[in-house]
Design a protein around this motif. Structure first.
Motif, PDB file in Angstrom:
ATOM      1  N   LYS A 126       0.593  -1.005   0.418  1.00 24.59           N
ATOM      2  CA  LYS A 126      -0.058   0.083  -0.267  1.00 24.59           C
ATOM      3  C   LYS A 126       0.952   1.029  -0.060  1.00 24.59           C
ATOM      4  O   LYS A 126       1.214   2.000  -0.538  1.00 24.59           O
ATOM      5  CB  LYS A 126      -0.531   0.020   0.934  1.00 24.59           C
ATOM      6  CG  LYS A 126      -2.147  -1.510   0.788  1.00 24.59           C
ATOM      7  CD  LYS A 126      -2.805  -1.046   2.508  1.00 24.59           C
ATOM      8  CE  LYS A 126      -4.074  -2.137   2.185  1.00 24.59           C
ATOM      9  NZ  LYS A 126      -4.230  -2.117   3.182  1.00 24.59           N
ATOM     10  N   PHE A 127       2.291   0.823   0.447  1.00 27.94           N
ATOM     11  CA  PHE A 127       3.171   2.492   0.891  1.00 27.94           C
ATOM     12  C   PHE A 127       4.412   2.018   0.534  1.00 27.94           C
ATOM     13  O   PHE A 127       4.981   2.944   0.031  1.00 27.94           O
ATOM     14  CB  PHE A 127       2.952   2.919   1.989  1.00 27.94           C
ATOM     15  CG  PHE A 127       1.442   2.236   3.087  1.00 27.94           C
ATOM     16  CD1 PHE A 127       1.561   3.952   2.580  1.00 27.94           C
ATOM     17  CD2 PHE A 127       1.734   2.318   4.209  1.00 27.94           C
ATOM     18  CE1 PHE A 127      -0.466   4.064   3.037  1.00 27.94           C
ATOM     19  CE2 PHE A 127       0.255   1.518   3.969  1.00 27.94           C
ATOM     20  CZ  PHE A 127      -0.633   3.364   3.932  1.00 27.94           C
ATOM     21  N   SER A 128       4.167   0.496  -0.871  1.00 24.47           N
ATOM     22  CA  SER A 128       5.300   0.597  -1.777  1.00 24.47           C
ATOM     23  C   SER A 128       5.267  -0.198  -2.214  1.00 24.47           C
ATOM     24  O   SER A 128       3.723  -0.235  -3.159  1.00 24.47           O
ATOM     25  CB  SER A 128       6.251  -0.445  -0.254  1.00 24.47           C
ATOM     26  OG  SER A 128       5.797  -1.678   0.309  1.00 24.47           O
ATOM     27  N   PHE A 129       6.303  -0.204  -3.189  1.00 23.01           N
ATOM     28  CA  PHE A 129       6.480  -1.525  -4.467  1.00 23.01           C
ATOM     29  C   PHE A 129       6.497  -2.487  -4.836  1.00 23.01           C
ATOM     30  O   PHE A 129       8.063  -2.756  -4.022  1.00 23.01           O
ATOM     31  CB  PHE A 129       6.793  -0.558  -5.982  1.00 23.01           C
ATOM     32  CG  PHE A 129       6.284   0.572  -5.814  1.00 23.01           C
ATOM     33  CD1 PHE A 129       4.481   1.386  -7.005  1.00 23.01           C
ATOM     34  CD2 PHE A 129       6.356   1.893  -5.587  1.00 23.01           C
ATOM     35  CE1 PHE A 129       4.613   2.585  -6.539  1.00 23.01           C
ATOM     36  CE2 PHE A 129       6.329   2.860  -5.180  1.00 23.01           C
ATOM     37  CZ  PHE A 129       4.995   3.590  -5.911  1.00 23.01           C
ATOM     38  N   ASP A 130       6.212  -3.669  -5.350  1.00 23.56           N
ATOM     39  CA  ASP A 130       6.954  -4.833  -5.078  1.00 23.56           C
ATOM     40  C   ASP A 130       7.640  -5.381  -6.359  1.00 23.56           C
ATOM     41  O   ASP A 130       7.788  -4.693  -6.831  1.00 23.56           O
ATOM     42  CB  ASP A 130       5.651  -5.915  -5.757  1.00 23.56           C
ATOM     43  CG  ASP A 130       6.069  -7.567  -6.328  1.00 23.56           C
ATOM     44  OD1 ASP A 130       7.193  -8.074  -6.012  1.00 23.56           O
ATOM     45  OD2 ASP A 130       5.466  -8.434  -5.577  1.00 23.56           O
ATOM     46  N   PRO A 131       9.043  -5.338  -5.574  1.00 23.32           N
ATOM     47  CA  PRO A 131      10.246  -5.498  -6.106  1.00 23.32           C
ATOM     48  C   PRO A 131      10.208  -6.261  -7.076  1.00 23.32           C
ATOM     49  O   PRO A 131      11.088  -6.177  -8.490  1.00 23.32           O
ATOM     50  CB  PRO A 131      10.873  -5.785  -5.139  1.00 23.32           C
ATOM     51  CG  PRO A 131      10.473  -6.565  -4.356  1.00 23.32           C
ATOM     52  CD  PRO A 131       9.144  -6.051  -4.388  1.00 23.32           C
ATOM     53  N   VAL A 132       9.561  -7.425  -7.544  1.00 19.87           N
ATOM     54  CA  VAL A 132       9.968  -8.195  -8.601  1.00 19.87           C
ATOM     55  C   VAL A 132       8.348  -7.468  -9.942  1.00 19.87           C
ATOM     56  O   VAL A 132       8.869  -8.129 -11.107  1.00 19.87           O
ATOM     57  CB  VAL A 132       9.614  -9.798  -7.994  1.00 19.87           C
ATOM     58  CG1 VAL A 132       8.569 -10.588  -9.190  1.00 19.87           C
ATOM     59  CG2 VAL A 132       9.875 -10.497  -6.805  1.00 19.87           C
ATOM     60  N   LYS A 133       7.597  -7.819  -9.276  1.00 17.79           N
ATOM     61  CA  LYS A 133       6.454  -7.490 -10.105  1.00 17.79           C
ATOM     62  C   LYS A 133       6.467  -6.103 -10.540  1.00 17.79           C
ATOM     63  O   LYS A 133       5.767  -6.084 -11.763  1.00 17.79           O
ATOM     64  CB  LYS A 133       4.870  -7.822 -10.107  1.00 17.79           C
ATOM     65  CG  LYS A 133       4.578  -8.889  -9.306  1.00 17.79           C
ATOM     66  CD  LYS A 133       2.922 -10.056  -8.225  1.00 17.79           C
ATOM     67  CE  LYS A 133       2.485 -10.831  -8.021  1.00 17.79           C
ATOM     68  NZ  LYS A 133       1.885 -11.313  -7.706  1.00 17.79           N
ATOM     69  N   ASP A 134       6.721  -5.461 -10.331  1.00 16.32           N
ATOM     70  CA  ASP A 134       6.459  -4.013 -10.327  1.00 16.32           C
ATOM     71  C   ASP A 134       7.881  -3.095 -10.087  1.00 16.32           C
ATOM     72  O   ASP A 134       8.141  -1.949  -9.218  1.00 16.32           O
ATOM     73  CB  ASP A 134       5.785  -3.163  -9.100  1.00 16.32           C
ATOM     74  CG  ASP A 134       3.895  -3.788  -9.471  1.00 16.32           C
ATOM     75  OD1 ASP A 134       3.854  -3.744 -10.597  1.00 16.32           O
ATOM     76  OD2 ASP A 134       3.565  -3.476  -8.543  1.00 16.32           O
ATOM     77  N   ALA A 135       9.190  -3.828 -11.134  1.00 12.31           N
ATOM     78  CA  ALA A 135      10.955  -3.961 -10.684  1.00 12.31           C
ATOM     79  C   ALA A 135      10.811  -2.217 -10.863  1.00 12.31           C
ATOM     80  O   ALA A 135      11.768  -1.133 -10.261  1.00 12.31           O
ATOM     81  CB  ALA A 135      11.116  -4.642 -11.373  1.00 12.31           C
TER      82      ALA A 135
END
Length: 252
Positions: A94-103
């Motif tokens: 919610k306050f960050s980004f998925d490092p794999v899916k949303d690199a």
């Protein structure tokens, strides 16, 4: 998250760096039920330099956290703390980004976090020092750091010219990139950037501030460890004199 029992202990004070972490903790509390406790360090007593706290942060600065959930793991430096907290306690990103899916979004967020950590905070902190706390007024130092603060604001202004937030696709998503920058920019007047200058020269940055300030968790986070009231010019000067005592002592 499996429990709402307080497991994070925050060591802090009412400064831009302290607010970064308290705001994020309040956001995580509102989103997931995470609870935390707070220890306010007494700068006038130089408590941040006492041996017990140096065991938590060897650099003797706030904020720092101890995560009792993970074996009393200690984290210091605001960028590291916000990344750590979202890594472990923001499973829905919610306050960050998925490092794999949303690199790419994740990389963008890191870039802006490090820009703020190594640029805005550093330069604005120096502007604060030379303008408010230095034992003698050095025009070169004051002008150099205020000018550099404004230059860095212009970078943020350009980024926000067609966006709502610093990182993420489209108009962006409110994230720890914004949380890292917000408390510093919010304190622009203390660093010599007037409200009139902000509105005239950095209108998108001013709107970004307003957007973030509307969040309930942000309001709560800005009250940790205490809520500061707006001061008159005379009160600001008196507060700077009082702070000067421990700031200069801290540098001995």
């Amino acid at each position: 998250m499996s429990t709402v029992t307080p497991k994070i202990k925050l060591y802090t004070q009412g400064t831009p760096n302290g607010y970064k972490v308290s705001v994020l903790l309040e956001e995580l509390k509102a989103a997931y039920g995470l609870e935390y406790t707070t220890k306010t360090l007494d700068f006038q007593k130089n408590e941040q330099k006492e041996p017990w706290f140096l065991e938590i942060n060897p650099n003797g600065r706030i904020p720092a956290i101890v995560d009792e959930t993970r074996g009393d793991f200690k984290v210091f430096e605001t960028a590291a703390i916000t990344l750590y907290l979202t890594q472990h306690y923001d499973p829905e990103f919610k306050f960050s980004f998925d490092p794999v899916k949303d690199a790419n979004d994740y990389s963008e967020a890191l870039q802006w976090i490090f820009f703020i950590h190594g640029g805005v905070g550093l330069m604005q902190g120096q502007a604060n020092h030379f303008l408010r706390y230095a034992p003698e007024k050095i025009p070169y130092g004051i002008n150099r750091y205020i000018t550099e603060t404004k230059r860095l604001y212009s970078v943020l202004e350009s980024r926000l010219s067609s966006r709502d937030y610093l990182a993420g696709t489209g108009r962006g998503k409110y994230s720890i990139a914004d949380i890292n920058g917000f408390p510093w920019v919010r304190g622009h007047a203390w660093a010599g950037v007037t409200e009139e200058e902000l509105e005239r020269d950095f209108p998108n940055l001013k709107k970004w501030l307003g957007r973030i300030e509307e969040r309930k968790a942000v309001y709560e986070g800005l009250g940790v460890p205490m809520r500061r009231q707006k001061m008159t010019k005379e009160e600001e000067e008196e507060a700077a004199k009082e702070a000067q005592k421990w700031i200069l002592a801290d540098r001995k």
